[in-house]
Write an enzyme that holds these catalytic residues in place. Sequence first.
Site, mmCIF file in Angstrom:
data_model
loop_
_atom_site.group_PDB
_atom_site.id
_atom_site.type_symbol
_atom_site.label_atom_id
_atom_site.label_comp_id
_atom_site.label_asym_id
_atom_site.label_seq_id
_atom_site.Cartn_x
_atom_site.Cartn_y
_atom_site.Cartn_z
ATOM 1 N N LEU A 41 19.872 -29.979 -0.174
ATOM 2 C CA LEU A 41 18.579 -29.375 0.153
ATOM 3 C C LEU A 41 18.649 -27.848 0.133
ATOM 4 C CD1 LEU A 41 17.155 -31.679 2.985
ATOM 5 C CD2 LEU A 41 16.855 -31.845 0.518
ATOM 6 N N GLU A 69 0.821 -1.202 0.000
ATOM 7 C CA GLU A 69 0.000 0.000 0.000
ATOM 8 C C GLU A 69 0.861 1.262 0.000
ATOM 9 O OE1 GLU A 69 -2.228 -2.918 2.807
ATOM 10 O OE2 GLU A 69 -0.201 -2.661 1.985
ATOM 11 N N ALA A 91 12.697 -45.760 -5.484
ATOM 12 C CA ALA A 91 14.094 -46.214 -5.547
ATOM 13 C C ALA A 91 14.091 -47.673 -5.971
ATOM 14 C CB ALA A 91 14.790 -46.058 -4.192
ATOM 15 N N TRP A 141 18.660 -40.767 -11.458
ATOM 16 C CA TRP A 141 17.570 -39.842 -11.198
ATOM 17 C C TRP A 141 16.286 -40.468 -11.706
ATOM 18 C CZ3 TRP A 141 18.382 -35.853 -8.142
ATOM 19 C CH2 TRP A 141 19.667 -35.316 -8.045
#
Length: 380
Positions: free
Chosen positions: A207, A55, A165, A173
């Site tokens: 990560l 704002e 897996a 991958w």
Amino acid sequence: MSPASDHALMARALRLAARGLYTCDPNPRVGCVLVRDGEVIGEGWHQRAGLPHAERIALDAAGGRARGATAYVTLEPCCHHGRTPPCTDALMESGVARVVAAMEDPNPLVAGNGINALRAAGVEVQVGLLEREARALNPGFVKRMTAGLPYVRVKLAASLDGRTAMASGESQWISSPAARRDVQRLRARSSAILTGVGTLLADNPSLNVRLATEELPGVESGAEVRQPVRVIVDSRLRTPASARMLSLPGQTLIACIEQDPSRAGALEAAGARVYPCPESGGGVDLESLLRYLAREELNEVLVEAGPTLAGALLQAGLVDELILYLAPHLMGDAGRGLFRLPGLDRMDQRLALQVQDLRMVGPDLRVTAVPQLRMAEALP
């Protein structure tokens, strides 16, 4: 303004708010558009905590033309002093005649008080336009404010036969480069990434967010990309001090129940923060951990974990959203499954999901779903 014009201008404010998707944590993503006599005279979006709110940016752009204007804001203007002054004061001082807010602020410090203050000052206020879209932009902030918990997404990649897996444990991958890049954007919007010590010991993951600022809309070119807090569920403090993520930028939190000062000290010396949690069923109490993360102002938690932790969160009713990347190949019935869900013996015990979105990401199918009731409870 006509209803159609109101709708279009609020949609514009929402698009502005989305530019803060990767930057304004722990604050909500908010956009504002100022209109007078059918002309946009100012607009803004909240970029980072501590910087001006949407704002005030829009009002600064409009200057004196704001008097008599309509402000379209994706969240009720704040009315309390936090890192910045109240936006309600700025709106009233500017002479804005009308405020259209997509939703009420769930923050108890605001929660309708901003709306009441504006109305008391003679400002016309309308609330609820595109509210669903506004809530979808800030699921973590809304849940943290209303339930004291972060919004939890579980991300998994699997083959078409549901394997994460091979039987040997090999998993890199499963998904395509396009899917892995999509996951990077999920990480970039998240406040924290949660994994289990089993995944850490098997994969030694980083990560972290590995995207350039040019790949994240709203992030200034050359700016440092915000790294989510990495959280490891490690009941017995088995995390090695040499774990890769401990040497990377950003924070790593290790949640444990084991009280071993020697091991905790070694991990803290390596850069981790060790948090002793209450115990539940021989491991970390996951709800207590998530409530702690909410108190730390972490809005959205992305879970990248194996079937045991993912299944435990799901069965505990702590998962808000599942994002599953299905790759077009088969890995065989000996491979590892998606979730460990003990106690599901009958068809009426199945966990029901509601699919929200299906789309292709490269060659992979991305399924977004939200958990529902058990099938027996969901059936009429």
